[in-house]
Motif scaffolding. Structure first.
Motif, mmCIF file in Angstrom:
data_model
loop_
_atom_site.group_PDB
_atom_site.id
_atom_site.type_symbol
_atom_site.label_atom_id
_atom_site.label_comp_id
_atom_site.label_asym_id
_atom_site.label_seq_id
_atom_site.Cartn_x
_atom_site.Cartn_y
_atom_site.Cartn_z
ATOM 1 N N GLY A 1 39.495 -31.140 -1.289
ATOM 2 C CA GLY A 1 38.570 -32.257 -1.141
ATOM 3 C C GLY A 1 37.153 -31.881 -1.536
ATOM 4 N N ALA A 2 36.731 -30.672 -1.149
ATOM 5 C CA ALA A 2 35.386 -30.206 -1.506
ATOM 6 C C ALA A 2 35.234 -30.104 -3.016
ATOM 7 C CB ALA A 2 35.108 -28.856 -0.849
ATOM 8 N N ILE A 3 36.255 -29.573 -3.695
ATOM 9 C CA ILE A 3 36.204 -29.469 -5.158
ATOM 10 C C ILE A 3 36.169 -30.863 -5.784
ATOM 11 C CG2 ILE A 3 37.463 -28.728 -7.218
ATOM 12 C CD1 ILE A 3 38.593 -26.423 -5.537
ATOM 13 N N GLY A 4 36.998 -31.763 -5.247
ATOM 14 C CA GLY A 4 37.073 -33.108 -5.803
ATOM 15 C C GLY A 4 35.747 -33.846 -5.740
ATOM 16 N N TYR A 5 35.093 -33.823 -4.569
ATOM 17 C CA TYR A 5 33.815 -34.518 -4.436
ATOM 18 C C TYR A 5 32.706 -33.826 -5.235
ATOM 19 C CZ TYR A 5 35.278 -38.054 -1.094
ATOM 20 O OH TYR A 5 35.880 -39.151 -0.510
ATOM 21 N N THR A 6 32.759 -32.496 -5.288
ATOM 22 C CA THR A 6 31.745 -31.771 -6.063
ATOM 23 C C THR A 6 31.849 -32.108 -7.541
ATOM 24 O OG1 THR A 6 31.757 -29.940 -4.477
ATOM 25 C CG2 THR A 6 30.830 -29.507 -6.651
ATOM 26 N N GLN A 7 33.059 -32.123 -8.076
ATOM 27 C CA GLN A 7 33.213 -32.449 -9.499
ATOM 28 C C GLN A 7 32.792 -33.891 -9.775
ATOM 29 O OE1 GLN A 7 37.288 -32.143 -10.802
ATOM 30 N NE2 GLN A 7 37.940 -33.946 -9.640
ATOM 31 N N LEU B 1 31.818 -34.090 -13.532
ATOM 32 C CA LEU B 1 33.134 -33.609 -13.974
ATOM 33 C C LEU B 1 33.067 -32.409 -14.920
ATOM 34 C CD1 LEU B 1 34.882 -37.058 -14.638
ATOM 35 C CD2 LEU B 1 35.010 -35.666 -12.571
ATOM 36 N N PRO B 2 32.438 -31.309 -14.504
ATOM 37 C CA PRO B 2 32.455 -30.109 -15.360
ATOM 38 C C PRO B 2 33.886 -29.591 -15.520
ATOM 39 C CG PRO B 2 31.589 -29.585 -13.186
ATOM 40 C CD PRO B 2 31.709 -31.075 -13.244
ATOM 41 N N GLU B 3 34.199 -29.125 -16.715
ATOM 42 C CA GLU B 3 35.581 -28.731 -17.023
ATOM 43 C C GLU B 3 36.139 -27.689 -16.057
ATOM 44 O OE1 GLU B 3 33.186 -29.020 -19.184
ATOM 45 O OE2 GLU B 3 33.843 -30.146 -20.953
ATOM 46 N N LEU B 4 35.305 -26.695 -15.699
ATOM 47 C CA LEU B 4 35.797 -25.623 -14.845
ATOM 48 C C LEU B 4 36.229 -26.152 -13.480
ATOM 49 C CD1 LEU B 4 36.305 -22.600 -14.584
ATOM 50 C CD2 LEU B 4 33.954 -22.333 -13.733
ATOM 51 N N LEU B 5 35.431 -27.052 -12.911
ATOM 52 C CA LEU B 5 35.786 -27.608 -11.611
ATOM 53 C C LEU B 5 37.032 -28.486 -11.706
ATOM 54 C CD1 LEU B 5 32.445 -28.557 -9.800
ATOM 55 C CD2 LEU B 5 34.076 -26.743 -9.242
ATOM 56 N N VAL B 6 37.164 -29.218 -12.798
ATOM 57 C CA VAL B 6 38.372 -30.024 -12.992
ATOM 58 C C VAL B 6 39.596 -29.109 -13.059
ATOM 59 C CG1 VAL B 6 39.559 -31.650 -14.509
ATOM 60 C CG2 VAL B 6 37.104 -31.873 -14.127
ATOM 61 N N GLY B 7 39.449 -27.966 -13.723
ATOM 62 C CA GLY B 7 40.543 -26.999 -13.782
ATOM 63 C C GLY B 7 40.907 -26.473 -12.408
ATOM 64 N N LEU C 1 44.453 -26.764 -10.211
ATOM 65 C CA LEU C 1 45.066 -25.666 -9.455
ATOM 66 C C LEU C 1 45.248 -26.089 -7.998
ATOM 67 C CD1 LEU C 1 45.943 -22.734 -8.878
ATOM 68 C CD2 LEU C 1 43.505 -22.145 -8.685
ATOM 69 N N GLY C 2 44.210 -26.717 -7.438
ATOM 70 C CA GLY C 2 44.292 -27.177 -6.050
ATOM 71 C C GLY C 2 45.385 -28.199 -5.844
ATOM 72 N N ALA C 3 45.650 -29.029 -6.859
ATOM 73 C CA ALA C 3 46.720 -30.017 -6.747
ATOM 74 C C ALA C 3 48.074 -29.325 -6.583
ATOM 75 C CB ALA C 3 46.728 -30.921 -7.976
ATOM 76 N N GLY C 4 48.309 -28.281 -7.378
ATOM 77 C CA GLY C 4 49.552 -27.523 -7.241
ATOM 78 C C GLY C 4 49.656 -26.857 -5.886
ATOM 79 N N LEU C 5 48.545 -26.266 -5.423
ATOM 80 C CA LEU C 5 48.536 -25.609 -4.116
ATOM 81 C C LEU C 5 48.728 -26.620 -2.990
ATOM 82 C CD1 LEU C 5 45.629 -23.046 -4.613
ATOM 83 C CD2 LEU C 5 48.087 -22.569 -4.543
ATOM 84 N N LEU C 6 48.168 -27.822 -3.147
ATOM 85 C CA LEU C 6 48.321 -28.848 -2.116
ATOM 86 C C LEU C 6 49.773 -29.286 -1.997
ATOM 87 C CD1 LEU C 6 46.807 -30.735 -0.110
ATOM 88 C CD2 LEU C 6 46.766 -32.428 -1.954
#
Length: 321
Positions: free
Chosen positions: A281-287, A292-298, A302-307
């Motif tokens: 969630g933190a990554i999602g809101y930050t991006q 939407l910087p590419e690195l954060l989207v990447g 990764l977080g989606a797979g881990l979730l």
């Protein structure tokens, strides 16, 4: 990123069970590798989401112009003065598919041939290899159809499903083959079921959001899905908030139960899911708020797979065998 196995006993643990009478186990010397191979399978299923995400984020989906070759008559990218990095990103993702295929073959051999286990467990060994084969076909069709947005989205959704099945297979390896027994009353199991179901709209809406935004995978078109990105972003966010609410309820319910081994394992699984959810969630809101910087989207992919893995892990710990 693995599901810890319960305490091993001769009656419940696959690696110590007796071989079937009349069927010599030709792979007996390798049975001890099974858990490690299943962990590698989960890791690789998540890793290919990341490499596939790199292909999309760098608009390298057509870095190789054809399939299964990279270029006509050439399996690997062709280096020349005008070459870009796109063919190497796409080819790297294809190599990851090869690694995952080798792991899937090992899973098939070690799980399907284990006659000490139930047929339902053994049948799960087919799924990773079948999934990789289906992904390869979809990937090839995606290239030949020049990144058709529907098929690109299906590619990711299938990867998420394979992460879930791989987590389930790893968990089942550490269980016995008896009937599952819930660790708590019906509200606990219901909350876990709702969490599992909610991962479907979370993943699907997330894919639509990415496909409708600037990182859809096409360098020439600003989006691949002609939908309102803000509306789907809000829908995705609200689904995640509902997920968080149910997760909170499940956490409270588990901590009201009398502590035993099963409940303690379930609590650990839920707290791990809490950590993964908060990080995602933190990554999602930050991006979202940083353009939407590419690195954060990447990292979000990764977080989606881990979730997906952490949700499967938590839900499966709500029972014992």
């Amino acid at each position: 990123m693995s599901t810890p196995a319960p305490a091993e006993t001769p009656d419940a643990t696959p690696d110590t069970a007796r071989p079937a009478v009349g069927h010599p186990d030709r792979l007996a010397r390798f049975r001890g590798w099974t858990r490690g191979i299943l962990i590698a399978n989960v890791v690789a299923q998540i890793a290919i989401i990341v490499t596939g995400g790199a292909v999309r984020l760098t608009a390298s989906g057509l870095g190789c112009s054809t399939w299964p070759m990279c270029e006509p008559g050439q399996f690997t990218p062709v280096f020349h003065d005008a070459a870009t990095f796109h063919p190497y990103v796409e080819f790297g993702n294809r190599l990851m598919t090869g690694v995952l295929s080798a792991i899937a073959v090992a899973v098939l051999l070690l799980v399907w041939t284990d006659r000490r286990r139930s047929e339902t467990y053994r049948a799960l060994g087919i799924v990773p290899l079948a999934g990789v084969a289906l992904q390869a076909v979809i990937g090839g069709v995606v290239v030949l159809l020049e990144l058709h947005p529907g098929l690109v989205s299906l590619h990711f959704v299938l990867s998420a499903a394979l992460v879930w099945v791989s987590a389930y297979l790893l968990h089942r390896h550490g269980e016995g083959d008896g009937d599952p027994v819930p660790v708590g009353p019906r509200p606990v199991i219901l909350a876990g079921t709702i969490l599992g179901v909610l991962t479907i709209p979370i993943v699907v809406l997330g894919v639509i959001v990415t496909g409708s935004g600037p990182h859809s995978g096409d360098a020439d078109v600003g989006y691949r899905l002609a939908v309102d990105p803000l509306a789907f972003t809000r829908a995705h966010a609200w689904t995640v908030w509902v997920f968080c609410g149910v997760l909170g309820v499940l956490t409270v319910l588990l901590h009201r139960l009398p502590a035993d081994d099963g409940v303690s394992r379930a609590r650990r699984g839920v707290w791990l899911l809490v950590v993964v959810t908060l990080a995602q969630g933190a990554i999602g809101y930050t991006q979202y708020f940083t353009g939407l910087p590419e690195l954060l989207v990447g990292f979000h992919m990764l977080g989606a797979g881990l979730l997906v893995w952490a949700t499967a892990n938590a839900v499966l710990r709500l029972r014992t065998r």
